[in-house]
Write a protein that holds these residues in place. Structure first.
Motif, PDB file in Angstrom:
ATOM      1  N   ASP A  75     -98.248  39.750 -14.239  1.00 19.87           N
ATOM      2  CA  ASP A  75     -97.327  38.230 -14.259  1.00 19.87           C
ATOM      3  C   ASP A  75     -96.259  38.575 -14.276  1.00 19.87           C
ATOM      4  O   ASP A  75     -95.540  38.621 -15.663  1.00 19.87           O
ATOM      5  CB  ASP A  75     -98.175  37.559 -16.175  1.00 19.87           C
ATOM      6  CG  ASP A  75     -98.322  36.756 -16.256  1.00 19.87           C
ATOM      7  OD1 ASP A  75     -97.404  35.819 -16.196  1.00 19.87           O
ATOM      8  OD2 ASP A  75     -99.480  36.687 -17.613  1.00 19.87           O
ATOM      9  N   ASN A  77     -94.301  35.428 -16.180  1.00 19.25           N
ATOM     10  CA  ASN A  77     -94.361  35.232 -17.582  1.00 19.25           C
ATOM     11  C   ASN A  77     -94.320  36.755 -18.028  1.00 19.25           C
ATOM     12  O   ASN A  77     -92.722  36.832 -19.178  1.00 19.25           O
ATOM     13  CB  ASN A  77     -94.948  33.906 -17.891  1.00 19.25           C
ATOM     14  CG  ASN A  77     -94.540  32.602 -17.193  1.00 19.25           C
ATOM     15  OD1 ASN A  77     -93.602  32.439 -16.960  1.00 19.25           O
ATOM     16  ND2 ASN A  77     -95.983  32.139 -16.710  1.00 19.25           N
ATOM     17  N   GLN A  78     -95.028  37.629 -18.412  1.00 18.82           N
ATOM     18  CA  GLN A  78     -94.970  38.428 -18.929  1.00 18.82           C
ATOM     19  C   GLN A  78     -93.511  39.568 -18.205  1.00 18.82           C
ATOM     20  O   GLN A  78     -92.755  39.987 -18.987  1.00 18.82           O
ATOM     21  CB  GLN A  78     -96.016  38.999 -18.355  1.00 18.82           C
ATOM     22  CG  GLN A  78     -97.421  39.227 -19.308  1.00 18.82           C
ATOM     23  CD  GLN A  78     -98.514  40.031 -20.021  1.00 18.82           C
ATOM     24  OE1 GLN A  78     -98.603  40.585 -18.540  1.00 18.82           O
ATOM     25  NE2 GLN A  78     -99.347  39.692 -20.790  1.00 18.82           N
TER      26      GLN A  78
END
Length: 130
Positions: A75, A77-78
């Motif tokens: 991910d 964003n992570q």
């Protein structure tokens, strides 16, 4: 367009002719890249060792390379969040207080009543509100 010799002025009083073809042929790219990497690594280590801002970062970051866990986090964003956290690009008081001119030892956590500096360690291991 073929490479040709060109004149460059290093100093207004000195002219030097550079044979570009010979210059490019004489460069050992592997050695050049290694030299640049070595110089950057040396600079990077000096910055980490001499920066109070990077004290948390220096506790776990020992080599100048991409951390393997970043490849494992799919991910984006992570991955961005982990990267920001590791280089102090976050809103914890240890960093945010710097911009408000709060002395380092007074950058307390606003979420718990421990009167502890809100740094990365406090955030991850000590604060019961996070």
């Amino acid at each position: 367009m073929p490479l040709t010799s060109s004149k460059t002025s290093v100093d207004p009083n000195i002219e030097e002719t550079i044979d570009i073809e010979k210059f490019v042929q004489d460069i050992n790219i592997t050695d050049f890249v290694k030299t640049i990497k070595d110089k950057y690594t040396s600079f990077w280590k000096h910055q980490i060792e001499n920066s109070s801002k990077l004290s948390f970062y220096s506790t776990f970051k020992k080599d100048c390379n991409l951390e393997e866990y970043l490849n494992n986090i799919k991910d984006p964003n992570q991955r961005r969040m982990f990267s920001k956290f590791s280089v102090n690009n976050h809103k914890l008081e240890i960093e945010f207080g710097r911009y408000k001119n709060v002395p380092r030892e007074e950058r307390f956590c606003k979420y718990c009543d421990k009167r502890t500096v809100e740094d990365e360690f406090h955030f991850a291991f000590e604060c019961n509100k996070y």
